[in-house]
Design an enzyme around this catalytic site. Structure first.
Site, mmCIF file in Angstrom:
data_model
loop_
_atom_site.group_PDB
_atom_site.id
_atom_site.type_symbol
_atom_site.label_atom_id
_atom_site.label_comp_id
_atom_site.label_asym_id
_atom_site.label_seq_id
_atom_site.Cartn_x
_atom_site.Cartn_y
_atom_site.Cartn_z
ATOM 1 N N ASP A 187 0.852 -1.182 0.000
ATOM 2 C CA ASP A 187 0.000 0.000 0.000
ATOM 3 C C ASP A 187 0.893 1.239 0.000
ATOM 4 O O ASP A 187 1.670 1.457 0.933
ATOM 5 C CB ASP A 187 -0.899 -0.001 1.243
ATOM 6 C CG ASP A 187 -2.029 1.007 1.173
ATOM 7 O OD1 ASP A 187 -1.912 1.981 0.408
ATOM 8 O OD2 ASP A 187 -3.026 0.835 1.898
ATOM 9 N N ARG A 208 -0.318 4.387 -0.369
ATOM 10 C CA ARG A 208 -1.112 5.583 -0.110
ATOM 11 C C ARG A 208 -0.567 6.371 1.079
ATOM 12 O O ARG A 208 0.072 5.812 1.961
ATOM 13 C CB ARG A 208 -2.568 5.199 0.153
ATOM 14 C CG ARG A 208 -3.299 4.690 -1.072
ATOM 15 C CD ARG A 208 -4.689 4.207 -0.735
ATOM 16 N NE ARG A 208 -4.665 2.994 0.091
ATOM 17 C CZ ARG A 208 -5.741 2.347 0.488
ATOM 18 N NH1 ARG A 208 -6.945 2.802 0.148
ATOM 19 N NH2 ARG A 208 -5.647 1.249 1.217
#
EC number: 3.5.4.25
Length: 360
Positions: free
Chosen positions: A292, A294
């Site tokens: 991930d 983000r």
């Protein structure tokens, strides 16, 4: 005269340069390097780089593991280019699309001596540009002179790693009645660094002194707009808005971090790898990304700018709760959002539960 770009503006310029195949120069106290994105490398610029010095291909530790290459620097591997290497060779090492068709790429030699901070900064720039996380790096004597002579963007490596969150400013707000929530306003937030804008959909008029129903929703072109059945993003978006509409208030942050922060093109690369039999986490790793990528600091900053300090967070991801709490936002409740499972995304959701800790 006051017109010179500051470091934030130089970072934005560097992202655009790399996407177009233009090199940038990175400098540090102990040296400098010419950096080019592997994805946009051309034969002429590769030849010019070889004439300038000895280039290496910097890839992430994740990609190095797939290539069976030693990452002596942990998160970065500095792959030595063969003398006859051309852009196709560079692309084959950087891009996993042909890994199964042509698995024998080595043995790849990697550098062990010397610092890797310029290489690490180069990879960070390619990620920020939404390109494959791989950069051709050529050590040079005088980075400032080369940048001046060739008209290249010059950056300090320390300004690239770690990349912080650019200040966000609310540009405009307007009433936008939605099918699922008629009393709604859309707020547009623009970062100073020239990156993608982010949006906040505010339902009703929530009391800032109380805990508001909130969702941090990452943009998903395929799921939100096209109705893709490979993920549960579209149903989650609509279910969150519907629940906020039913309660009469809430805030949904629509963050432009497609594909868990790797961009739409790289997400489609990951989908292509899934077609070859890899799960969503394995695909990201083969590309050279983390599970991930983000940055939820963006969401926390938007909430603060809107006056929210406490939320009831709609998510199946406990890590998202902890990340928001780590940024000073109180999360009083995790509100499950279990919708959208189908025969097309069952394995994807099971992988999120088994490898990413989602509560499904």
């Amino acid at each position: 005269m006051g017109f010179a770009p500051d470091k934030t503006e130089l970072l934005a310029r560097a992202r655009g340069d790399l996407r177009m195949g233009v090199p940038v120069v990175l400098a540090a106290d102990d040296g400098a390097a010419l950096v080019m994105a592997a994805e946009t490398l051309t034969p002429d610029r590769l030849a010019a780089a070889k004439a300038l010095g000895t280039p290496v291909l910097a890839v992430t530790g994740r990609r190095a593991a797939t290539l069976k290459a030693r990452a002596y620097d942990g998160d970065v591997a500095r792959v030595v280019l063969p003398s006859d290497a051309d852009p196709r060779w560079v692309a084959a090492v950087a891009d996993p699309a042909g890994d199964l068709a042509a698995p024998m790429k080595g043995p790849l030699l990697t550098e062990r001596e010397g610092p890797a901070h310029l290489h690490r900064a180069g990879i960070s720039l390619t990620k920020a540009a939404r390109l494959l996380p791989a950069a051709l790096v050529v050590p040079i004597e005088d980075g400032e002179a080369l940048a001046r002579a060739e008209g290249l963007t010059l950056l300090q490596a320390g300004d690239v790693v770690p990349l912080g969150v650019s200040p966000l400013h609310r540009l405009v707000s307007a009433r936008v009645p939605l099918e699922l929530a008629e009393r709604s306003r859309l707020h547009i937030f623009r970062p100073d660094d020239g990156a993608e804008e982010h949006y906040a959909i505010e339902i009703g008029d929530a009391d800032r002194s109380k805990s508001v129903l909130c969702r941090l929703h990452s943009a998903c072109f395929t799921g939100d707009l096209l109705g893709s059945l490979k993920c549960d993003c579209g149903p989650q978006l609509r279910a969150a808005l519907a629940q906020m509409g039913a309660e009469g208030e809430g805030v949904l942050l629509y963050l432009n971090q497609e594909g868990r922060g790797i961009g739409l093109a790289n997400k489609m690369r990951a989908y292509s790898l899934q077609d070859q039999g890899f799960d969503t986490v394995e695909a990201n790793h083969r590309l050279g990304f983390e599970d991930d990528e983000r940055d939820f600091r963006i969401g926390a900053e938007i909430l603060r700018r809107m006056g929210f300090g406490s939320v009831r967070l709609m998510t199946n991801n406990p890590a998202k709760v902890e990340r928001l709490r780590g940024e000073g936002i109180e999360v009083t409740e995790r509100v499950p959002l279990k919708v959208g499972e189908s025969r097309f995304n069952h394995h994807y959701l099971q992988t999120k539960a088994a490898k990413s800790g989602h509560l499904l």
